[in-house]
Design a protein around this motif. Structure first.
Motif, short mmCIF file in Angstrom:
data_model
loop_
_atom_site.label_atom_id
_atom_site.label_comp_id
_atom_site.label_asym_id
_atom_site.label_seq_id
_atom_site.Cartn_x
_atom_site.Cartn_y
_atom_site.Cartn_z
N LYS A 181 5.30 -12.15 0.49
CA LYS A 181 5.49 -11.40 1.73
C LYS A 181 4.16 -11.23 2.44
CE LYS A 181 9.23 -8.73 -0.39
NZ LYS A 181 9.69 -7.39 -0.78
N GLY A 182 4.23 -10.99 3.70
CA GLY A 182 3.02 -10.74 4.48
C GLY A 182 2.67 -9.27 4.47
N LEU A 183 1.53 -8.95 5.02
CA LEU A 183 1.09 -7.56 5.04
C LEU A 183 1.99 -6.69 5.90
CD1 LEU A 183 -2.79 -7.95 5.30
CD2 LEU A 183 -1.46 -7.27 3.31
N GLU A 184 2.74 -7.32 6.82
CA GLU A 184 3.60 -6.52 7.68
C GLU A 184 4.73 -5.87 6.89
OE1 GLU A 184 5.05 -10.76 7.59
OE2 GLU A 184 3.15 -9.71 7.94
N SER A 185 4.98 -6.35 5.65
CA SER A 185 6.05 -5.77 4.83
C SER A 185 5.61 -4.47 4.16
CB SER A 185 6.47 -6.76 3.74
OG SER A 185 5.39 -6.97 2.83
N LYS A 186 4.35 -4.16 4.26
CA LYS A 186 3.80 -2.97 3.62
C LYS A 186 4.36 -1.72 4.30
CE LYS A 186 -0.77 -0.98 2.69
NZ LYS A 186 -2.21 -1.24 2.83
N PRO A 187 5.02 -0.82 3.53
CA PRO A 187 5.57 0.38 4.16
C PRO A 187 4.47 1.31 4.63
CG PRO A 187 5.73 0.53 1.77
CD PRO A 187 5.27 -0.86 2.08
N ASN A 188 4.70 1.92 5.78
CA ASN A 188 3.73 2.85 6.33
C ASN A 188 4.22 4.27 6.07
OD1 ASN A 188 1.97 0.88 7.52
ND2 ASN A 188 3.57 0.53 9.06
N LEU A 189 3.66 4.90 5.05
CA LEU A 189 4.06 6.26 4.73
C LEU A 189 3.35 7.24 5.67
CD1 LEU A 189 4.01 6.30 0.83
CD2 LEU A 189 5.88 5.72 2.37
N THR A 190 4.11 8.17 6.17
CA THR A 190 3.53 9.19 7.04
C THR A 190 2.80 10.22 6.18
OG1 THR A 190 5.49 10.61 6.93
CG2 THR A 190 5.46 8.88 8.62
N THR A 191 2.03 11.07 6.83
CA THR A 191 1.34 12.14 6.12
C THR A 191 2.33 13.06 5.43
OG1 THR A 191 -0.45 12.10 7.76
CG2 THR A 191 -0.26 14.08 6.39
N GLU A 192 3.45 13.30 6.10
CA GLU A 192 4.48 14.15 5.51
C GLU A 192 5.08 13.50 4.26
OE1 GLU A 192 8.75 16.27 6.69
OE2 GLU A 192 7.55 15.23 8.22
N GLU A 193 5.31 12.18 4.30
CA GLU A 193 5.85 11.47 3.14
C GLU A 193 4.86 11.48 1.97
OE1 GLU A 193 8.85 8.19 5.16
OE2 GLU A 193 6.69 7.82 5.15
N GLU A 194 3.58 11.32 2.29
CA GLU A 194 2.56 11.39 1.25
C GLU A 194 2.52 12.77 0.62
OE1 GLU A 194 0.82 9.17 -0.09
OE2 GLU A 194 0.40 7.52 1.28
N LEU A 195 2.69 13.80 1.43
CA LEU A 195 2.70 15.17 0.92
C LEU A 195 3.91 15.39 0.02
CD1 LEU A 195 1.54 18.02 0.87
CD2 LEU A 195 2.82 18.50 2.97
N GLN A 196 5.06 14.86 0.43
CA GLN A 196 6.26 14.99 -0.38
C GLN A 196 6.08 14.28 -1.74
OE1 GLN A 196 9.08 16.78 0.08
NE2 GLN A 196 8.00 17.62 1.86
N LEU A 197 5.36 13.17 -1.71
CA LEU A 197 5.08 12.43 -2.94
C LEU A 197 4.26 13.29 -3.89
CD1 LEU A 197 5.27 9.66 -4.37
CD2 LEU A 197 3.16 9.03 -3.21
N LYS A 198 3.25 13.97 -3.34
CA LYS A 198 2.42 14.84 -4.16
C LYS A 198 3.22 16.02 -4.70
CE LYS A 198 -1.48 16.29 -5.89
NZ LYS A 198 -2.12 15.55 -7.00
N ILE A 199 4.11 16.57 -3.87
CA ILE A 199 4.94 17.69 -4.31
C ILE A 199 5.83 17.27 -5.47
CG2 ILE A 199 6.86 19.18 -3.62
CD1 ILE A 199 5.57 19.31 -0.83
#
Length: 228
Positions: A181-199
């Motif tokens: 796959k190309g780099l365009e397939s890389k998901p762009n997590l938002t700041t909120e999604e990153e925070l939810q991941l940490k939670i």
């Protein structure tokens, strides 16, 4: 979301010797090296057991015989030694591994050898990005108990090890499968999604600690009854 960077063998050795030879407290070293106290305790056990070689993180599934596992569990239940001392005495990789054996033993399950060779290890399987995130969160929350993650999620030890290392270096983006796959397939997590991941990681860690505390209270009662 900030990440703790992986530590080199030299950094681990410096932390261990700062405690053993210079008398620096674990809380001081935890802040200085930006690692959990439980991680420092694990480094110290491994250093005391295997020297500097013990600070090199293994990529293989550590093998334990059923005899060793039973001896370690019974030694702990005798009430003479604590979890850290037992782990050091028997060369057990972490307290979470020993606690898991104790839980199996006290629930009446047969204690079996962890592995009889690398050929017996689970094969890797295809996983989604979301699964890899969940597996990494579980593994980190459980003091990097790669074997527990492997058994819980039906993946290989090497997969878990690799995902955790990538997550530590690159965050959630390191868990993207870019094969073909190309780099365009890389998901762009938002700041909120990153925070939810940490939670989610913190929630998993809290569940683990609550379960461990509950088990240890139960074991203390068992030890008191045995000593009467």
């Amino acid at each position: 979301m900030s990440k703790r960077s992986p530590k080199s063998v030299e950094e681990k050795l410096e932390a261990v010797l700062s405690h053993l030879e210079k008398g620096q407290s674990l809380s001081q070293l935890s802040r200085r090296f930006d690692v959990a106290i439980s991680t420092l305790e694990r480094w110290i056990r491994r250093y005391q057991s295997d020297g500097e070689d013990g600070l090199v993180e293994s990529r293989t599934w550590k093998k334990y015989t059923s005899e060793l596992k039973q001896a370690a569990v019974e030694d702990y239940l005798s009430g003479q030694r604590g979890l850290n001392t037992i782990c050091q005495k028997y060369g057990i990789s972490s307290k979470s591994v020993l606690v898991r054996w104790i839980k199996e033993y006290t629930s009446g399950k047969e204690i079996k050898a962890t592995s009889k060779g690398l050929s017996r290890m689970k094969q890797g399987r295809k996983t989604s990005f979301e699964e890899r995130v969940e597996i990494v969160n579980f593994t980190i929350a459980h003091e990097k108990d790669y074997q527990a993650a492997m058994e819980k999620y039906g993946v290989s030890y090497q997969q878990v090890y690799s995902w955790v290392k990538k997550f530590e270096k690159q965050g959630s983006q390191g868990l993207v499968d870019r094969r073909g796959k190309g780099l365009e397939s890389k998901p762009n997590l938002t700041t909120e999604e990153e925070l939810q991941l940490k939670i989610k990681q913190l929630e998993e860690r809290n569940r683990y600690l609550e379960a461990e505390v509950g088990l240890l209270k139960k074991l203390e009662e068992i030890k008191r009854r045995n000593q009467r």
